[in-house]
Design a protein around this motif. Structure first.
Motif, PDB file in Angstrom:
ATOM      1  N   THR A  40       1.601   7.848  -3.124  1.00  0.00           N
ATOM      2  CA  THR A  40       2.236   7.474  -4.392  1.00  0.00           C
ATOM      3  C   THR A  40       1.877   6.051  -4.790  1.00  0.00           C
ATOM      4  OG1 THR A  40       4.093   8.952  -3.895  1.00  0.00           O
ATOM      5  CG2 THR A  40       4.434   7.280  -5.600  1.00  0.00           C
ATOM      6  N   LEU A  41       1.878   5.148  -3.816  1.00  0.00           N
ATOM      7  CA  LEU A  41       1.563   3.752  -4.111  1.00  0.00           C
ATOM      8  C   LEU A  41       0.117   3.605  -4.587  1.00  0.00           C
ATOM      9  CD1 LEU A  41       2.759   0.971  -4.162  1.00  0.00           C
ATOM     10  CD2 LEU A  41       2.247   0.719  -1.738  1.00  0.00           C
ATOM     11  N   ILE A  42      -0.811   4.296  -3.945  1.00  0.00           N
ATOM     12  CA  ILE A  42      -2.218   4.231  -4.351  1.00  0.00           C
ATOM     13  C   ILE A  42      -2.395   4.807  -5.755  1.00  0.00           C
ATOM     14  CG2 ILE A  42      -4.518   5.174  -3.884  1.00  0.00           C
ATOM     15  CD1 ILE A  42      -3.905   4.924  -0.911  1.00  0.00           C
ATOM     16  N   ILE A  43      -1.748   5.945  -6.028  1.00  0.00           N
ATOM     17  CA  ILE A  43      -1.890   6.591  -7.334  1.00  0.00           C
ATOM     18  C   ILE A  43      -1.324   5.723  -8.449  1.00  0.00           C
ATOM     19  CG2 ILE A  43      -1.150   8.565  -8.722  1.00  0.00           C
ATOM     20  CD1 ILE A  43      -1.194  10.208  -6.095  1.00  0.00           C
ATOM     21  N   GLY A  49      -3.716  -0.002 -12.938  1.00  0.00           N
ATOM     22  CA  GLY A  49      -4.934  -0.794 -13.032  1.00  0.00           C
ATOM     23  C   GLY A  49      -5.908  -0.217 -14.036  1.00  0.00           C
ATOM     24  N   GLY A  50      -6.043   1.112 -14.044  1.00  0.00           N
ATOM     25  CA  GLY A  50      -6.909   1.761 -15.021  1.00  0.00           C
ATOM     26  C   GLY A  50      -6.405   1.588 -16.438  1.00  0.00           C
ATOM     27  N   PHE A  51      -5.090   1.665 -16.597  1.00  0.00           N
ATOM     28  CA  PHE A  51      -4.488   1.447 -17.920  1.00  0.00           C
ATOM     29  C   PHE A  51      -4.807   0.042 -18.429  1.00  0.00           C
ATOM     30  CE2 PHE A  51      -0.898  -0.178 -20.408  1.00  0.00           C
ATOM     31  CZ  PHE A  51      -0.832   0.762 -21.424  1.00  0.00           C
ATOM     32  N   LYS A  52      -4.681  -0.946 -17.556  1.00  0.00           N
ATOM     33  CA  LYS A  52      -4.938  -2.330 -17.952  1.00  0.00           C
ATOM     34  C   LYS A  52      -6.406  -2.528 -18.337  1.00  0.00           C
ATOM     35  CE  LYS A  52      -4.744  -7.069 -16.193  1.00  0.00           C
ATOM     36  NZ  LYS A  52      -4.376  -7.930 -15.042  1.00  0.00           N
ATOM     37  N   VAL A  53      -7.315  -2.026 -17.497  1.00  0.00           N
ATOM     38  CA  VAL A  53      -8.749  -2.211 -17.757  1.00  0.00           C
ATOM     39  C   VAL A  53      -9.180  -1.447 -19.009  1.00  0.00           C
ATOM     40  CG1 VAL A  53     -11.064  -1.753 -16.861  1.00  0.00           C
ATOM     41  CG2 VAL A  53      -9.301  -2.674 -15.352  1.00  0.00           C
ATOM     42  N   ARG A 376      -8.175   3.817 -12.046  1.00  0.00           N
ATOM     43  CA  ARG A 376      -9.270   2.965 -11.547  1.00  0.00           C
ATOM     44  C   ARG A 376      -8.945   2.570 -10.120  1.00  0.00           C
ATOM     45  NH1 ARG A 376      -9.812  -2.591 -11.298  1.00  0.00           N
ATOM     46  NH2 ARG A 376     -11.952  -3.385 -11.248  1.00  0.00           N
ATOM     47  N   LEU A 377      -9.707   3.090  -9.178  1.00  0.00           N
ATOM     48  CA  LEU A 377      -9.488   2.786  -7.770  1.00  0.00           C
ATOM     49  C   LEU A 377      -9.981   1.375  -7.468  1.00  0.00           C
ATOM     50  CD1 LEU A 377     -10.365   6.012  -5.744  1.00  0.00           C
ATOM     51  CD2 LEU A 377      -8.225   4.733  -5.666  1.00  0.00           C
ATOM     52  N   ASP A 378      -9.055   0.532  -7.069  1.00  0.00           N
ATOM     53  CA  ASP A 378      -9.401  -0.809  -6.617  1.00  0.00           C
ATOM     54  C   ASP A 378      -9.301  -0.797  -5.091  1.00  0.00           C
ATOM     55  OD1 ASP A 378      -9.543  -3.487  -5.909  1.00  0.00           O
ATOM     56  OD2 ASP A 378      -8.399  -4.182  -7.645  1.00  0.00           O
ATOM     57  N   TRP A 379     -10.457  -0.827  -4.431  1.00  0.00           N
ATOM     58  CA  TRP A 379     -10.444  -0.693  -2.972  1.00  0.00           C
ATOM     59  C   TRP A 379      -9.763  -1.875  -2.291  1.00  0.00           C
ATOM     60  CZ3 TRP A 379     -11.090   3.914  -1.264  1.00  0.00           C
ATOM     61  CH2 TRP A 379     -11.878   4.824  -1.979  1.00  0.00           C
ATOM     62  N   HIS A 380      -9.706  -3.001  -2.972  1.00  0.00           N
ATOM     63  CA  HIS A 380      -8.948  -4.124  -2.422  1.00  0.00           C
ATOM     64  C   HIS A 380      -7.458  -3.776  -2.373  1.00  0.00           C
ATOM     65  CE1 HIS A 380      -7.794  -8.232  -1.499  1.00  0.00           C
ATOM     66  NE2 HIS A 380      -6.996  -8.254  -2.555  1.00  0.00           N
ATOM     67  N   GLU A 381      -6.942  -3.166  -3.440  1.00  0.00           N
ATOM     68  CA  GLU A 381      -5.536  -2.754  -3.446  1.00  0.00           C
ATOM     69  C   GLU A 381      -5.289  -1.636  -2.444  1.00  0.00           C
ATOM     70  OE1 GLU A 381      -4.535  -1.666  -7.415  1.00  0.00           O
ATOM     71  OE2 GLU A 381      -4.186  -3.749  -8.067  1.00  0.00           O
ATOM     72  N   VAL A 382      -6.234  -0.695  -2.336  1.00  0.00           N
ATOM     73  CA  VAL A 382      -6.082   0.384  -1.357  1.00  0.00           C
ATOM     74  C   VAL A 382      -6.012  -0.190   0.050  1.00  0.00           C
ATOM     75  CG1 VAL A 382      -7.202   2.417  -0.356  1.00  0.00           C
ATOM     76  CG2 VAL A 382      -7.221   2.087  -2.834  1.00  0.00           C
ATOM     77  N   THR A 383      -6.860  -1.179   0.340  1.00  0.00           N
ATOM     78  CA  THR A 383      -6.821  -1.821   1.656  1.00  0.00           C
ATOM     79  C   THR A 383      -5.492  -2.514   1.894  1.00  0.00           C
ATOM     80  OG1 THR A 383      -9.221  -2.177   1.557  1.00  0.00           O
ATOM     81  CG2 THR A 383      -7.987  -3.485   3.151  1.00  0.00           C
TER      82      THR A 383
END
Length: 416
Positions: A40-43, A49-53, A376-383
């Motif tokens: 849920t947190l990743i989604i 993030g995708g909305f902002k970009v 938008r997958l931000d791998w920094h946030e995923v990490t």
């Protein structure tokens, strides 16, 4: 760090036997809770993030990165000024624009307020947010004094198509002996665009530069010069160069960061708040890990006493139960990460399935500005999410493992 003996004992404890199913069920719920929390947190973070970009790209693609305005008066030497600005390194385009507000009406009497933007045909072609999203008509006919390009939202509201007439009414009319008479002029729709942002598709129309100057009574004048740069993050340095290039001319320069600062600051605050709220899901699951480990330690008290009697050090007992708790946290984190990433990569397909099954729109563009659900997958946030989930899971195992290691074998066997 973990020996063969410790891994064997931890694996045996994780495989529930008859009479120990309840502890195993609690551990399973803990695993599911961590997995759902991580997913849920990743989604949610990816969607925000995708909305902002996506929103930023659409706003900048429509409005430009810099706006050069006359200080208290329209720009008169706008062609020369645009040429000077375009020659600055880092500037992609510099387009003179005439902006104004008007009332838009059709033959049926439907009326809506809108923004009228006058721009040259070449300037509109360079505005890729418009020229690359023409859904009807062509920009080849965007010339003369009676052509107009409208958004698809406005066209739907008027029930208009290519060739239909749209009437513009300006409140700043001509002064006569009977008072101020509003200016009224009909224009023929030659192109319909779809930016994908409801505010622009429903409220903005474009006129050829000369037609807009005539309608707003600003001959040989421009309201602003829209500047697009190669690096939007370096817009402050470009603004300083623009001011130097224009010399002592009385101009005011606004960049996209100044114009949209409060909006994107609010989005950032929402991202941080959602991160904190959804972290609570993982925290609750971590408390379940604590409870399941405490019950396991209580259930295995005799086994711990026997192992200590046979010579197992306290450190080995600590590591055994650390492995039991950490395995739940690691497995839940891995499963949640996979679920979250797969969901984000296929979010458009999933949205289509939900809308087909329910027969409703999941993402209403009139409410959320955009026409689709971005991710938008931000791998920094995923990490960050993975590290946070593993950290909470590990912290949850420390106290029960420490209690297990502190078990006195003599007292434990005497109580048995």
């Amino acid at each position: 760090m973990f020996g063969t003996f410790e891994r064997a004992v931890a694996g045996r404890y994780l495989r529930a036997r008859r009479g120990e199913r309840f502890v195993s069920v609690i551990a399973a719920f803990s695993l599911i809770g961590i997995a759902l929390g991580v997913a849920t947190l990743i989604i949610v973070m990816s969607v925000m993030g995708g909305f902002k970009v996506d929103l930023l790209n659409r706003i900048l693609g429509f409005n430009g990165h810099l706006g050069v305005y006359g200080a208290g008066a329209p720009l008169v030497q706008y062609e020369q000024d645009a040429t000077k600005i375009a020659a600055i390194p880092g500037v992609v385009t510099a387009t003179p624009v005439v902006d104004g507000q008007a009332l838009l009406t059709d033959d049926r009497g439907v009326a809506v307020g809108g923004i009228v933007r006058g721009i040259s045909q070449s300037g509109l072609r360079g505005l890729h947010a418009i020229s690359h999203h023409i859904v009807a008509g062509s920009l080849d006919a965007f010339q003369g004094n009676d052509a107009i390009a409208v958004g698809i939202g406005l066209a739907r509201r008027f029930g208009a198509s290519i060739g239909s007439d749209v009437t513009l009414v300006s409140p700043q009319g001509a002064a006569t002996a009977f008072g101020t008479v509003p200016r009224v002029r009909a224009y023929k729709i030659v192109a319909i665009f779809e930016v994908g942002m409801n505010e622009y598709d429903s409220n903005y129309v474009f006129l050829p530069m000369q037609a807009a100057q005539i309608f707003f009574q600003k001959p040989d004048q421009a309201t602003q010069i829209e500047v697009r740069v190669a690096d939007p993050d370096n817009v402050a340095a470009i603004a300083a160069d623009v001011r130097k290039a224009l010399g002592d001319q009385p101009v005011v320069i606004y960049d996209w960061q100044q114009n949209n600062n409060s909006f994107f600051a609010a989005v950032k605050v929402e991202q941080n708040v959602m991160f904190l709220i959804l972290t609570l899901i993982i925290l609750v699951a971590a408390f379940n890990v604590i409870s399941s480990l405490i019950m396991m330690v209580k259930d295995k008290t005799r086994d711990i006493a026997v192992l200590r009697t046979l010579g197992a050090p306290r450190g080995a007992i600590l590591r055994i139960f650390l492995m039991c708790g950490a395995s739940v946290g690691v497995t839940g984190t891995v499963v949640g990460t996979v679920l979250g990433v797969v969901f984000c990569l296929n979010i458009q397909t999933i949205q289509g399935w939900v809308e087909t099954i329910t027969g409703t729109r999941v993402f209403n563009p009139e409410v959320y500005y955009l026409t689709h659900l971005p991710a938008r997958l931000d791998w920094h946030e995923v990490t960050q999410v993975i590290v946070m989930a593993l950290g909470l899971s590990l912290l949850a195992t420390l106290y029960p493992s420490w209690r297990a290691a502190r078990t006195d074998p003599v007292v434990a066997l005497r109580n048995e």
